[in-house]
Design a protein around this motif. Structure first.
Motif, short mmCIF file in Angstrom:
data_model
loop_
_atom_site.label_atom_id
_atom_site.label_comp_id
_atom_site.label_asym_id
_atom_site.label_seq_id
_atom_site.Cartn_x
_atom_site.Cartn_y
_atom_site.Cartn_z
N ARG A 150 -21.28 -0.85 -5.01
CA ARG A 150 -19.98 -1.34 -5.74
C ARG A 150 -18.95 -1.76 -4.59
NH1 ARG A 150 -20.57 0.33 -11.33
NH2 ARG A 150 -22.06 1.82 -11.33
N LEU A 152 -18.32 -3.83 -2.26
CA LEU A 152 -18.17 -5.16 -1.83
C LEU A 152 -17.38 -5.89 -2.83
CD1 LEU A 152 -21.26 -5.61 0.46
CD2 LEU A 152 -18.70 -5.30 1.15
N ASN A 153 -17.41 -5.61 -4.05
CA ASN A 153 -17.15 -6.54 -5.26
C ASN A 153 -15.65 -5.95 -5.49
OD1 ASN A 153 -16.40 -7.80 -7.42
ND2 ASN A 153 -18.53 -6.98 -8.43
N GLN A 154 -14.70 -7.00 -5.13
CA GLN A 154 -13.40 -6.57 -5.44
C GLN A 154 -13.00 -6.36 -6.84
OE1 GLN A 154 -10.85 -6.12 -3.20
NE2 GLN A 154 -12.72 -6.08 -1.98
N GLY A 155 -13.79 -6.74 -7.82
CA GLY A 155 -13.80 -6.41 -9.33
C GLY A 155 -14.09 -5.01 -9.66
N ASN A 156 -14.40 -4.14 -8.65
CA ASN A 156 -14.62 -2.89 -8.95
C ASN A 156 -13.60 -1.82 -8.46
OD1 ASN A 156 -17.44 -3.13 -10.10
ND2 ASN A 156 -18.33 -3.02 -7.88
N TYR A 157 -12.56 -2.79 -8.12
CA TYR A 157 -11.38 -1.77 -7.67
C TYR A 157 -10.31 -1.82 -8.77
CZ TYR A 157 -13.13 -1.51 -2.99
OH TYR A 157 -14.28 -1.11 -1.90
N GLN A 159 -6.16 -0.27 -9.56
CA GLN A 159 -4.96 0.27 -8.93
C GLN A 159 -4.60 1.44 -9.49
OE1 GLN A 159 -1.89 -2.62 -8.37
NE2 GLN A 159 -0.33 -1.12 -8.08
N ARG A 165 -5.48 1.17 -3.85
CA ARG A 165 -6.57 1.00 -4.74
C ARG A 165 -7.91 1.65 -4.54
NH1 ARG A 165 -6.70 -4.18 -7.36
NH2 ARG A 165 -8.90 -4.78 -6.57
N LEU A 167 -12.08 2.27 -6.17
CA LEU A 167 -13.36 1.85 -6.97
C LEU A 167 -13.01 2.78 -8.36
CD1 LEU A 167 -16.41 2.24 -4.61
CD2 LEU A 167 -15.27 0.03 -5.51
#
Length: 403
Positions: A150, A152-157, A159, A165, A167
């Motif tokens: 997970r 590498l995908n910025q959508g999995n982070y 705040q 930020r 995961l």
């Protein structure tokens, strides 16, 4: 150091011998040698209402959580250590621990133990029986596999706080509670989220921003999940397809933190919460309509209620006032206090009751900030010593000052 051998003074605990040796794992400070004190002391004026069977010591910190697993009682502490006690003689079977910060929660799934820690991690242990009894660390959640899949995908982070930020599968603060049901482990945290983990592959499936303040307790019961929070709400969640949905919200008095919650009916329609104001409140749910009504409001303790557990028609409450309250459920969900158990020298942080009857009573286990685990036998033949009924089968604030 070898544990001291207890002297057996009660017939409930004799006629059995432990055939396994205890072992200490690495990475744990050496504690004071464990001491086991067995005695029989009847409570108050009602002889035979409850008996103190043992006082188990040996933790390096305050006892923070308990779990029952077959013949074993597990206790964990703020000193990072977990001790496994073998019943019925309550000898120390093993001691282990790992990680940064205290152990906050314990649950068992088959032969595995899940521990929640102050560092925001869940650790999974499995016993390896041999010449020594060693609990081996088999995984840390989130697992490396889950993380690598997970990150590498910025959508999995998400705040978690300003300019920080993480995961979504990671807890950003201490894990305060764990629950297990239907092949899933649930974790609640001071970061206000609860997460769902699949037992089979230890994968995190879901993260829910469940509350506006720390989550203090989770209970999973027949497909429903109950979360108690410092925001003054107990929320009820149910799984629908691939995610959990909010099904109900239980609220008490203003500015009260819920420290504990327990569900006592097989159909999950009766729930009690223990609050920071020393009260226990109870709600009864409607038949499938999601509506809950207040049926109980009891001034249970002079100080905060820290933990609750149920044993059939009985409810037990542990408090910061160092006492344990014993309650019998009445028709309509009301509670009648039938006894108070004293003995701890500091607040009672955790309680567990055995589901099995012993004589005409049940076994009760209590952990306190005095670093002790105490074992009690509680009679089911308690007579009612204090009526505290109120509207809707509940209770009025009519109790005398509790000692």
């Amino acid at each position: 150091m070898a544990s001291s051998e207890p002297t057996m003074l009660t017939p409930l605990l004799e006629n059995s011998k432990s055939n396994r040796s205890s072992s200490d794992s690495q990475n744990i400070p050496t504690p004071t040698p464990p001491q086991v004190h067995h005695c029989i002391s009847c409570a108050g004026s009602g002889a035979g209402r409850h008996k103190s069977l043992a006082v188990l010591s040996g933790h390096v910190g305050s006892v923070s959580c308990l779990a029952l697993c077959g013949e074993f009682v597990l206790s964990a502490s703020h000193g990072k250590d977990i001790i496994v006690w073998q019943q019925p003689d309550l000898r120390r079977f093993a001691r282990f621990g790992h990680g940064s910060g205290s152990v906050k929660a314990l649950v068992t799934v088959g032969s595995r133990i899940f521990s929640g820690h102050q560092d925001g991690r869940i650790r999974v242990w499995k016993v390896s029986r041999g010449s020594e009894n060693i609990f081996r660390l088999t995984a840390t959640l989130p697992t490396t596999k889950d993380y690598l899949g997970r990150f590498l995908n910025q959508g999995n982070y998400v705040q978690t706080r300003r300019n920080h930020r993480r995961l979504w599968i990671e807890h950003a603060d201490s894990i305060s509670c764990l629950a297990v049901d239907g092949g899933f482990v649930y974790s609640g945290s001071w970061d206000k989220t609860l997460k769902v983990w699949r037992v089979s592959d230890l994968k995190c499936l879901e993260s829910i921003r469940a509350h506006d303040d720390a989550i203090n307790e989770l209970v999973a019961h027949r497909g429903a999940l109950y979360s108690a929070s410092a925001d003054g709400k107990i929320k009820i969640w149910a799984k629908e397809k691939s995610s959990h949905r909010l099904k109900g919200v239980l609220e008490g008095h203003k500015d009260v933190s819920w420290n504990s919650v327990v569900v006592v009916c097989e159909d999950g329609r009766l729930a009690y919460g223990g609050g920071s104001d020393g009260r226990i409140m109870g709600w009864q749910g409607g038949e499938g309509d999601g509506n809950w009504k207040l049926v109980c409001d009891v001034r249970a303790h002079e100080m905060s209620v820290l933990c609750l557990c149920a044993a059939g028609e009985f409810l037990c409450s542990g408090s910061a006032d160092k006492s344990i309250g014993v309650w019998r459920r009445r028709g309509g969900g009301g509670l009648c206090r039938v006894g108070i158990i004293g003995g701890h020298e500091a607040p009672v942080k955790c309680l567990q009751a055995s589901a099995h009857s012993v004589g005409k009573g049940f076994m009760l286990y209590s952990g306190g900030l005095d670093r002790s685990l105490r074992v009690w036998w509680v009679s089911r033949e308690y007579s009612e010593v204090k009526k505290v009924e109120g509207n809707n089968g509940g209770a009025e604030e009519a109790l005398d000052k509790l000692n």
